[in-house]
Scaffold this active site. Structure first.
Site, mmCIF file in Angstrom:
data_model
loop_
_atom_site.group_PDB
_atom_site.id
_atom_site.type_symbol
_atom_site.label_atom_id
_atom_site.label_comp_id
_atom_site.label_asym_id
_atom_site.label_seq_id
_atom_site.Cartn_x
_atom_site.Cartn_y
_atom_site.Cartn_z
ATOM 1 N N ARG A 116 -7.994 2.276 -2.552
ATOM 2 C CA ARG A 116 -8.792 2.284 -1.323
ATOM 3 C C ARG A 116 -9.404 3.668 -1.102
ATOM 4 O O ARG A 116 -8.741 4.683 -1.310
ATOM 5 C CB ARG A 116 -7.912 1.913 -0.120
ATOM 6 N N GLY B 212 -8.824 -7.461 9.704
ATOM 7 C CA GLY B 212 -7.757 -6.671 10.320
ATOM 8 C C GLY B 212 -7.469 -7.083 11.751
ATOM 9 O O GLY B 212 -6.681 -8.003 12.009
ATOM 10 N N GLN C 139 0.853 -1.198 0.000
ATOM 11 C CA GLN C 139 0.000 0.000 0.000
ATOM 12 C C GLN C 139 0.889 1.249 0.000
ATOM 13 O O GLN C 139 1.843 1.329 0.773
ATOM 14 C CB GLN C 139 -0.923 0.025 1.230
ATOM 15 N N TYR D 105 -5.946 10.813 4.127
ATOM 16 C CA TYR D 105 -4.579 11.110 3.654
ATOM 17 C C TYR D 105 -4.640 11.863 2.329
ATOM 18 O O TYR D 105 -5.727 12.223 1.867
ATOM 19 C CB TYR D 105 -3.748 9.823 3.618
HETATM 20 C C1 LIG Z 1 -3.040 -1.078 13.885
HETATM 21 C C2 LIG Z 1 -3.762 -0.637 12.645
HETATM 22 C C3 LIG Z 1 -3.060 -0.018 11.624
HETATM 23 C C4 LIG Z 1 -3.721 0.378 10.443
HETATM 24 N N1 LIG Z 1 -2.987 0.907 9.395
HETATM 25 C C5 LIG Z 1 -3.617 1.160 8.221
HETATM 26 C C6 LIG Z 1 -2.863 1.513 7.069
HETATM 27 O O1 LIG Z 1 -1.632 1.588 7.085
HETATM 28 N N2 LIG Z 1 -3.537 1.757 5.907
HETATM 29 C C7 LIG Z 1 -4.914 1.652 5.822
HETATM 30 O O2 LIG Z 1 -5.480 1.866 4.746
HETATM 31 N N3 LIG Z 1 -5.644 1.293 6.912
HETATM 32 C C8 LIG Z 1 -5.034 1.009 8.079
HETATM 33 N N4 LIG Z 1 -5.764 0.539 9.133
HETATM 34 C C9 LIG Z 1 -7.228 0.268 8.959
HETATM 35 C C10 LIG Z 1 -7.436 -1.216 8.575
HETATM 36 O O3 LIG Z 1 -6.962 -1.453 7.278
HETATM 37 C C11 LIG Z 1 -8.930 -1.611 8.633
HETATM 38 O O4 LIG Z 1 -9.640 -0.863 7.680
HETATM 39 C C12 LIG Z 1 -9.564 -1.384 10.003
HETATM 40 O O5 LIG Z 1 -8.720 -1.880 11.028
HETATM 41 C C13 LIG Z 1 -10.942 -2.030 10.101
HETATM 42 O O6 LIG Z 1 -10.852 -3.441 9.947
HETATM 43 P P1 LIG Z 1 -10.845 -4.446 11.237
HETATM 44 O O7 LIG Z 1 -12.044 -4.063 12.059
HETATM 45 O O8 LIG Z 1 -10.930 -5.802 10.647
HETATM 46 O O9 LIG Z 1 -9.580 -4.202 11.983
HETATM 47 C C14 LIG Z 1 -5.115 0.162 10.319
HETATM 48 C C15 LIG Z 1 -5.815 -0.447 11.372
HETATM 49 C C16 LIG Z 1 -5.146 -0.871 12.511
HETATM 50 C C17 LIG Z 1 -5.924 -1.572 13.594
#
Ligand SMILES: Cc1cc2nc3c(=O)[nH]c(=O)nc-3n(C[C@H](O)[C@H](O)[C@H](O)COP(=O)(O)O)c2cc1C
Length: 368
Positions: free
Chosen positions: A224, A315, A100, A172
């Protein structure tokens, strides 16, 4: 409904072995400059193998685009060897690896980017505590950023990734150009909806052209986006469906929604019938796969998300149980670990920064 175990072939020919993905999650484990660390390799290695697609945490395409320390960098050729180790660590047992890429724009601070003032479409601070007023980007700087997205793509190809995902979500830089809150420009980069889309289109076209020119078989490009924003002014679901329709006409391989909960509805009165995910899926109408995400904790959630998407991304559940997907595929659902305690945190290679983020986002899943 999409079948969990059914393989899927993207427009550019890459095949994934099932409908499970790990969404991008920044590990906060890279070196200060963005170089991949051994801990990071171990973290990814622990979670790969079962899912069809693994998208890395975000990598910044230029130095002043870094969102946090400990984030991956892809702004220089020096990162290629580390990224190459990361790609091969992920590509175990047939899992495909996607990098990404992004620029944080105004969502960073001068401390993170070596004392520089953050940059953005307009000199308007983000609505978050401690946000700094950014400097408005010049036309030349915008062109340079587009070029750097191309260079980052070339590095991802050289490092052996199977694709790149453009991070146009979560406030972003790509998102900032589309948002009427962060983009108050009156030149070709801002104003009407069409003009606020201009930067996104230029970046998407540049990356598509790069991949096509390099003739890498099976290298995919994803995008995304966030379906709405809560700021005033801010774009709503109606405007993001317009964006989705535009993107679905491009030579992209997938779209990836960003949601905290996969079945969330919007607050716009005329869009109350279905979830945001369902509206987006209907708008794409089979032109390319959609990746769903957001608080998928068990098989029921997974199946419900796959009602309106071709791939589902897991995630936090994969942070808490690195074998979440393997257990689902083996029908060992009862063995899934659903909460995290402080001892697990270290064993599971979850960095302090990531843990702090989880305390904010999913406090109910942490056991003290
Ligand atoms: C620790 C952490 C870091 C994340 N870093 C990013 C990232 O670098 N880029 C991004 O698009 N989303 C990031 N997210 C969002 C996740 O991609 C995801 O959309 C979000 O956690 C919801 O999914 P989940 O409920 O399954 O965790 C991050 C989420 C978490 C928990």
């Amino acid at each position: 409904m999409s079948n969990i175990t059914e393989p899927l072939t993207f427009n550019r020919g890459l095949e994934i072995k099932n409908r499970l993905a790990i969404p991008p999650m920044t590990t906060r484990m890279s070196y200060y400059d963005g170089t991949v660390t051994g801990d990071e390799i171990a973290y990814y290695g622990m979670r790969t193998g079962a899912v069809g697609l693994f998208i890395t945490g975000v990598a910044n395409i230029q130095k002043n685009g870094m969102g946090w320390t400990g984030e991956l960098g892809v702004y220089d050729d020096k990162f290629i060897p580390g990224l190459s180790r990361l790609a091969s660590a992920i590509k175990r047992d047939g899992t495909k690896a996607v990098l990404q890429i992004f620029h944080a724009g105004r969502m960073t601070d001068s401390k993170t980017i070596e004392g520089e003032q953050p940059v953005a479409p307009s000199a308007v601070a983000a609505e978050k505590e401690g946000a700094e007023i950014p400097r408005e980007l010049t036309n030349e700087e915008i062109e340079e950023i587009i070029e750097n997205f191309k260079q980052a793509t070339i590095r991802a190809i050289k490092a052996g990734f199977d694709g790149v995902e453009l991070h146009g979500a979560n406030h972003y830089l790509l998102h900032q150009f589309f948002s009427p809150h962060s983009n108050r420009r009156n030149d070709k980069w801002g104003g009407s909806l069409e003009k606020r889309y201009h930067f996104i289109e230029r970046v998407v076209d540049a990356v598509i052209e790069t991949v096509d020119t390099m003739k890498v078989p099976d290298f995919i490009i994803g995008y995304r986006f966030s379906p709405r924003e809560e700021t005033d002014p801010g774009y709503n679901l109606k405007e993001s469906l317009w964006l989705v329709d535009k993107l679905a006409q491009k030579k992209l391989d997938y779209l990836h929604i960003s949601l905290t909960r996969y079945d969330r509805k919007t607050n716009v009165p005329e869009y109350q019938e279905k979830s945001m995910l369902a509206y987006v899926h209907d708008t794409i109408n089979g032109r390319m796969p959609l990746i769903s995400v957001g608080d998928i904790r068990d098989r029921a959630d997974l199946e419900a998300a796959l009602e309106h998407s071709e791939i589902a991304a897991i995630g936090c559940s994969s942070l808490i149980d690195p074998n979440w997907s393997a257990k689902i595929l083996a029908h060992r659902d009862s063995e899934i670990r659903s909460t995290l305690n402080l001892q697990d945190k270290d064993i599971l290679m979850i960095a302090n920064g990531t843990y702090a983020f989880m305390e904010m986002k999913v406090p109910d899943r942490l056991v003290k």
